[in-house]
Design a protein around this motif. Structure first.
Motif, PDB file in Angstrom:
ATOM      1  N   TYR A   4       0.844  -1.182   0.000  1.00 21.17           N
ATOM      2  CA  TYR A   4       0.000   0.000   0.000  1.00 21.17           C
ATOM      3  C   TYR A   4       0.879   1.231   0.000  1.00 21.17           C
ATOM      4  CZ  TYR A   4      -3.794  -3.151   1.262  1.00 21.17           C
ATOM      5  OH  TYR A   4      -4.712  -4.158   1.263  1.00 21.17           O
ATOM      6  N   GLU A   5       0.471   2.249  -0.751  1.00 18.53           N
ATOM      7  CA  GLU A   5       1.203   3.502  -0.818  1.00 18.53           C
ATOM      8  C   GLU A   5       0.515   4.542   0.056  1.00 18.53           C
ATOM      9  OE1 GLU A   5       1.992   4.820  -4.802  1.00 18.53           O
ATOM     10  OE2 GLU A   5       2.452   2.783  -5.447  1.00 18.53           O
ATOM     11  N   PHE A   6       1.326   5.306   0.781  1.00 23.19           N
ATOM     12  CA  PHE A   6       0.841   6.343   1.682  1.00 23.19           C
ATOM     13  C   PHE A   6       1.641   7.618   1.471  1.00 23.19           C
ATOM     14  CE2 PHE A   6       0.128   2.305   3.784  1.00 23.19           C
ATOM     15  CZ  PHE A   6      -1.156   2.418   4.276  1.00 23.19           C
ATOM     16  N   ILE A   7       1.116   8.725   1.989  1.00 28.24           N
ATOM     17  CA  ILE A   7       1.878   9.964   2.095  1.00 28.24           C
ATOM     18  C   ILE A   7       1.663  10.494   3.506  1.00 28.24           C
ATOM     19  CG2 ILE A   7       0.059  11.477   1.188  1.00 28.24           C
ATOM     20  CD1 ILE A   7       2.458  13.019  -0.184  1.00 28.24           C
ATOM     21  N   CYS A   8       2.749  10.916   4.121  1.00 30.12           N
ATOM     22  CA  CYS A   8       2.676  11.454   5.479  1.00 30.12           C
ATOM     23  C   CYS A   8       2.198  12.900   5.406  1.00 30.12           C
ATOM     24  CB  CYS A   8       4.048  11.385   6.134  1.00 30.12           C
ATOM     25  SG  CYS A   8       4.058  12.053   7.815  1.00 30.12           S
ATOM     26  N   GLU A   9       1.183  13.228   6.174  1.00 28.82           N
ATOM     27  CA  GLU A   9       0.671  14.590   6.175  1.00 28.82           C
ATOM     28  C   GLU A   9       1.489  15.501   7.079  1.00 28.82           C
ATOM     29  OE1 GLU A   9      -3.561  14.222   6.856  1.00 28.82           O
ATOM     30  OE2 GLU A   9      -3.868  13.874   4.716  1.00 28.82           O
ATOM     31  N   SER A  10       2.409  14.934   7.853  1.00 29.47           N
ATOM     32  CA  SER A  10       3.278  15.744   8.702  1.00 29.47           C
ATOM     33  C   SER A  10       4.549  16.167   7.975  1.00 29.47           C
ATOM     34  CB  SER A  10       3.646  14.984   9.977  1.00 29.47           C
ATOM     35  OG  SER A  10       2.499  14.735  10.748  1.00 29.47           O
ATOM     36  N   CYS A  11       5.260  15.193   7.376  1.00 34.05           N
ATOM     37  CA  CYS A  11       6.528  15.506   6.697  1.00 34.05           C
ATOM     38  C   CYS A  11       6.411  15.507   5.174  1.00 34.05           C
ATOM     39  CB  CYS A  11       7.626  14.551   7.152  1.00 34.05           C
ATOM     40  SG  CYS A  11       7.435  12.846   6.577  1.00 34.05           S
ATOM     41  N   GLN A  12       5.236  15.163   4.637  1.00 34.00           N
ATOM     42  CA  GLN A  12       4.949  15.172   3.199  1.00 34.00           C
ATOM     43  C   GLN A  12       5.777  14.176   2.380  1.00 34.00           C
ATOM     44  OE1 GLN A  12       2.305  16.911   1.904  1.00 34.00           O
ATOM     45  NE2 GLN A  12       1.939  17.319   4.065  1.00 34.00           N
ATOM     46  N   ALA A  23      -4.200  -5.359   9.530  1.00 32.80           N
ATOM     47  CA  ALA A  23      -3.383  -4.217   9.955  1.00 32.80           C
ATOM     48  C   ALA A  23      -3.840  -2.939   9.257  1.00 32.80           C
ATOM     49  CB  ALA A  23      -1.914  -4.476   9.669  1.00 32.80           C
ATOM     50  N   LEU A  24      -4.257  -3.053   8.006  1.00 31.00           N
ATOM     51  CA  LEU A  24      -4.743  -1.893   7.268  1.00 31.00           C
ATOM     52  C   LEU A  24      -6.035  -1.365   7.888  1.00 31.00           C
ATOM     53  CD1 LEU A  24      -4.357  -0.069   4.731  1.00 31.00           C
ATOM     54  CD2 LEU A  24      -5.869  -1.665   3.553  1.00 31.00           C
ATOM     55  N   GLU A  25      -6.957  -2.243   8.228  1.00 28.69           N
ATOM     56  CA  GLU A  25      -8.233  -1.826   8.813  1.00 28.69           C
ATOM     57  C   GLU A  25      -8.065  -1.244  10.209  1.00 28.69           C
ATOM     58  OE1 GLU A  25     -10.677  -5.303   8.522  1.00 28.69           O
ATOM     59  OE2 GLU A  25     -11.235  -4.874   6.448  1.00 28.69           O
ATOM     60  N   LYS A  26      -7.112  -1.763  10.981  1.00 33.42           N
ATOM     61  CA  LYS A  26      -6.873  -1.268  12.340  1.00 33.42           C
ATOM     62  C   LYS A  26      -5.974  -0.044  12.371  1.00 33.42           C
ATOM     63  CE  LYS A  26      -7.361  -5.809  14.435  1.00 33.42           C
ATOM     64  NZ  LYS A  26      -6.660  -6.885  15.160  1.00 33.42           N
ATOM     65  N   LYS A  27      -5.450   0.353  11.192  1.00 37.53           N
ATOM     66  CA  LYS A  27      -4.549   1.499  11.055  1.00 37.53           C
ATOM     67  C   LYS A  27      -3.323   1.349  11.949  1.00 37.53           C
ATOM     68  CE  LYS A  27      -8.042   4.613   9.381  1.00 37.53           C
ATOM     69  NZ  LYS A  27      -8.581   5.955   9.397  1.00 37.53           N
ATOM     70  N   GLU A  28      -2.721   0.157  11.891  1.00 38.51           N
ATOM     71  CA  GLU A  28      -1.527  -0.135  12.678  1.00 38.51           C
ATOM     72  C   GLU A  28      -0.268   0.168  11.865  1.00 38.51           C
ATOM     73  OE1 GLU A  28      -2.075  -4.227  13.698  1.00 38.51           O
ATOM     74  OE2 GLU A  28      -3.455  -3.749  15.317  1.00 38.51           O
ATOM     75  N   TYR A  29      -0.114   1.418  11.451  1.00 40.94           N
ATOM     76  CA  TYR A  29       1.053   1.810  10.676  1.00 40.94           C
ATOM     77  C   TYR A  29       1.363   3.276  10.946  1.00 40.94           C
ATOM     78  CZ  TYR A  29      -2.959   2.974   7.727  1.00 40.94           C
ATOM     79  OH  TYR A  29      -4.166   3.420   7.272  1.00 40.94           O
ATOM     80  N   ALA A  30       2.608   3.657  10.661  1.00 41.99           N
ATOM     81  CA  ALA A  30       3.069   5.029  10.861  1.00 41.99           C
ATOM     82  C   ALA A  30       4.125   5.349   9.819  1.00 41.99           C
ATOM     83  CB  ALA A  30       3.647   5.195  12.265  1.00 41.99           C
ATOM     84  N   CYS A  31       4.413   6.622   9.659  1.00 43.25           N
ATOM     85  CA  CYS A  31       5.423   7.073   8.710  1.00 43.25           C
ATOM     86  C   CYS A  31       6.800   6.571   9.159  1.00 43.25           C
ATOM     87  CB  CYS A  31       5.428   8.603   8.643  1.00 43.25           C
ATOM     88  SG  CYS A  31       6.730   9.293   7.618  1.00 43.25           S
ATOM     89  N   PRO A  32       7.546   5.909   8.275  1.00 46.29           N
ATOM     90  CA  PRO A  32       8.871   5.417   8.656  1.00 46.29           C
ATOM     91  C   PRO A  32       9.908   6.540   8.790  1.00 46.29           C
ATOM     92  CG  PRO A  32       8.436   4.902   6.364  1.00 46.29           C
ATOM     93  CD  PRO A  32       7.173   5.491   6.932  1.00 46.29           C
ATOM     94  N   HIS A  33       9.604   7.724   8.268  1.00 48.49           N
ATOM     95  CA  HIS A  33      10.549   8.837   8.311  1.00 48.49           C
ATOM     96  C   HIS A  33      10.439   9.623   9.620  1.00 48.49           C
ATOM     97  CE1 HIS A  33      11.332   8.117   4.070  1.00 48.49           C
ATOM     98  NE2 HIS A  33      10.018   8.114   3.877  1.00 48.49           N
ATOM     99  N   CYS A  34       9.203  10.015   9.985  1.00 43.92           N
ATOM    100  CA  CYS A  34       9.030  10.856  11.181  1.00 43.92           C
ATOM    101  C   CYS A  34       8.205  10.184  12.279  1.00 43.92           C
ATOM    102  CB  CYS A  34       8.400  12.184  10.790  1.00 43.92           C
ATOM    103  SG  CYS A  34       6.665  12.069  10.279  1.00 43.92           S
TER     104      CYS A  34
END
Length: 54
Positions: A4-12, A23-34
């Motif tokens: 799945y592709e994402f974009i971080c709204e904090s660091c863009q 894991a996708l439905e439970k939103k168990e993920y975070a930006c690997p950068h920030c």
């Protein structure tokens, strides 16, 4: 499990994760950068693989 592709709204920064549907439905993920959990899923292409040759 699909990618799945994402974009971080904090660091863009865009990123891709290999996640299961649970894991996708439970939103168990975070930006690997920030490490922000403020991420938005992007629409992306997909590829299928079959065993039969065309």
């Amino acid at each position: 499990m699909p990618n799945y592709e994402f974009i971080c709204e904090s660091c863009q920064k865009p990123f891709m994760l290999h996640l299961g549907l649970d894991a996708l439905e439970k939103k168990e993920y975070a930006c690997p950068h920030c490490k922000s959990v403020n991420v938005k899923r992007q629409i992306s292409t997909f590829q299928t693989k079959t065993s039969r040759k065309s």
